[in-house]
Design a protein around this motif. Structure first.
Motif, PDB file in Angstrom:
ATOM      1  N   SER A  34      18.113  -5.875  12.075  1.00 24.29           N
ATOM      2  CA  SER A  34      17.446  -5.119  13.076  1.00 24.29           C
ATOM      3  C   SER A  34      16.106  -5.056  13.442  1.00 24.29           C
ATOM      4  O   SER A  34      15.456  -4.160  13.449  1.00 24.29           O
ATOM      5  CB  SER A  34      18.051  -3.455  12.755  1.00 24.29           C
ATOM      6  OG  SER A  34      19.269  -3.463  12.657  1.00 24.29           O
ATOM      7  N   TRP A  64      16.983 -11.288  18.832  1.00 25.62           N
ATOM      8  CA  TRP A  64      17.171  -9.916  17.976  1.00 25.62           C
ATOM      9  C   TRP A  64      17.903 -10.378  16.679  1.00 25.62           C
ATOM     10  O   TRP A  64      19.163 -11.070  16.800  1.00 25.62           O
ATOM     11  CB  TRP A  64      18.071  -9.028  18.966  1.00 25.62           C
ATOM     12  CG  TRP A  64      18.447  -7.694  18.131  1.00 25.62           C
ATOM     13  CD1 TRP A  64      19.909  -7.440  17.716  1.00 25.62           C
ATOM     14  CD2 TRP A  64      17.767  -6.622  17.630  1.00 25.62           C
ATOM     15  NE1 TRP A  64      19.924  -6.212  17.040  1.00 25.62           N
ATOM     16  CE2 TRP A  64      18.505  -5.766  17.095  1.00 25.62           C
ATOM     17  CE3 TRP A  64      16.458  -6.434  17.555  1.00 25.62           C
ATOM     18  CZ2 TRP A  64      18.120  -4.522  16.176  1.00 25.62           C
ATOM     19  CZ3 TRP A  64      15.723  -5.259  16.954  1.00 25.62           C
ATOM     20  CH2 TRP A  64      16.843  -4.122  16.396  1.00 25.62           C
ATOM     21  N   LYS A  76      20.550  -9.244  14.163  1.00 25.52           N
ATOM     22  CA  LYS A  76      21.443  -8.239  13.754  1.00 25.52           C
ATOM     23  C   LYS A  76      21.554  -7.696  12.313  1.00 25.52           C
ATOM     24  O   LYS A  76      21.593  -6.522  11.941  1.00 25.52           O
ATOM     25  CB  LYS A  76      22.911  -8.454  14.251  1.00 25.52           C
ATOM     26  CG  LYS A  76      23.259  -8.691  15.775  1.00 25.52           C
ATOM     27  CD  LYS A  76      24.730  -8.964  16.197  1.00 25.52           C
ATOM     28  CE  LYS A  76      24.756  -9.412  17.494  1.00 25.52           C
ATOM     29  NZ  LYS A  76      26.332  -9.566  17.966  1.00 25.52           N
TER      30      LYS A  76
END
Length: 377
Positions: free
Chosen positions: A311, A306, A308
């Motif tokens: 997103s 993922w 950050k």
């Protein structure tokens, strides 16, 4: 003795009566001197059914206000009394009309102690359509390439939770979108490919949730032009271009494995023991965020990390610098599962990473090892 006691008791009762009488008079005069007037909880309505809330400083007699409360322009509403008749709600029978302001008139009534209230008049701003604060790309932008990292973005000045929004791309293109929890920011992408070097318009419309489609209201638009097609010197057939790269790219190392990334042709070629074993179309960093050239190595790998920063999920991630700032990965995807299509492969649109299509990314991920050399030029 008994007579004397009776006289004392009589005077005690008389003085007590005078005390109560004077206290009652003081209370009545004090209460009459207090301003008894209503006030509004808010002078601006934000929703289609939000009541106009009126607060009184003390309890009133609702019957004394019968026929004395009105709105201009006239709009049907019902009344509800709460909090021991100190709070009055004006509830619309239908939706408040958008963009309509009102003058609220409250005539003279009485409190629960039969004191008169003052007459009052208030200005109430009706609900408004959301207004656009910002649209990206800006109006008149050129060389636009849309993707999950760079979608169309619309920011509103207030929540659109009571509205249906309609995003229209002209020439026609079906779109998907996602929004923040407050429904003030929206990211939009066309489901299909936009033609290169063509002018498009994004228009935004809104209507109350239960209003008919004929009542969609125009909020704003942006006009932009997509990036022109790749130079004719490169084969426009991406599959053919990958095959040409596999056939004609010369190995820079005769031993072991290495990944060859040609930014001009947007092709990744895999070499093993000096021979090209496969080639895939990529998408590298766009103008201003170019994929850095040089020699690197696979630093770390993860099947579905993922990001950050953006997103987004970055499937089949392979970092090519120790910091992890740049890497190789499959086309990114939104948390909701929407994955950008392969239509951008062959065009530099990323924020610096090297993207691969579905299938090739998994094969390259399985083929490499930590330490596999990567050459970018």
């Amino acid at each position: 003795m008994l007579r004397r006691f009776a006289n004392i008791f009589f005077w005690f009762l008389f003085l007590a009566f005078l005390g109560l009488l004077s206290g009652g008079v003081w209370f009545f005069v004090h209460e009459r001197g207090k301003p008894i007037s209503p006030g509004l909880e808010t002078t601006e309505l934000t929703g289609p059914h939000q009541p106009i809330v009126v607060h009184f400083s003390e309890s009133v007699d609702p019957r004394s206000f019968t026929g004395k409360i009105s709105l201009s322009p006239d709009t049907p509403f019902s009344l509800e009394w709460h909090d021991w008749d100190k709070e009055l709600l004006l509830i619309p029978e239908k939706d408040w009309p958008l963009g309509q302001d009102y003058q609220l008139f409250i005539g003279q009534g009485k409190t629960s102690f039969f004191l008169k209230t003052g007459m009052s008049s208030f200005h109430v701003a009706g609900p408004r359509y959301p207004e656009i604060v910002e649209i990206t790309p800006r109006n008149g932008a050129t060389d636009v390439v849309l993707g999950v990292e760079d979608p169309l973005r619309v920011t509103l000045d207030r929540s659109a939770r009571d509205f249906f929004l309609d995003f229209r791309v002209d020439p026609g293109a079906e779109v998907v979108y996602q929004n923040n929890p407050e429904k003030t920011a929206f990211e939009i992408l066309p489901k299909g490919s936009l033609l290169p070097g063509k002018k498009y318009t994004l228009q935004i419309f809104a209507k109350w949730r239960n209003a008919p489609d004929a009542e969609y209201h125009f909020l704003g638009e942006t006009l932009f032009a997509t990036l022109p097609p790749v130079p004719v010197s490169l084969n426009g057939n991406l599959a053919a271009r990958a095959e040409e790269s596999k056939r004609f790219t010369r190995a820079k190392y005769a031993e072991g494995k290495y990944i060859d990334i040609n930014l001009r042709s947007q092709v990744m070629t895999l070499f093993e023991e000096g021979k090209a074993v496969d080639a895939y179309i990529i998408s590298s960093g766009k103008r201003g965020m170019e994929t850095p050239t040089g020699e690197y190595a696979i630093e770390n790998k993860s099947p579905r990390p993922w990001s950050k920063k953006y997103s987004l999920f970055m499937p089949y991630w392979q970092a090519i610098v120790p910091s992890g700032l740049f890497g190789i990965h499959e086309l990114p995807e939104w948390p909701g599962g929407y994955k950008e299509g392969a239509n951008h492969l062959g065009t530099p649109v990323s924020h610096g990473c090297v993207r691969l299509g579905v299938g090739p990314a998994a094969r390259v991920y399985a083929w490499t090892e930590i330490g596999t050399r990567v050459v970018v030029y």
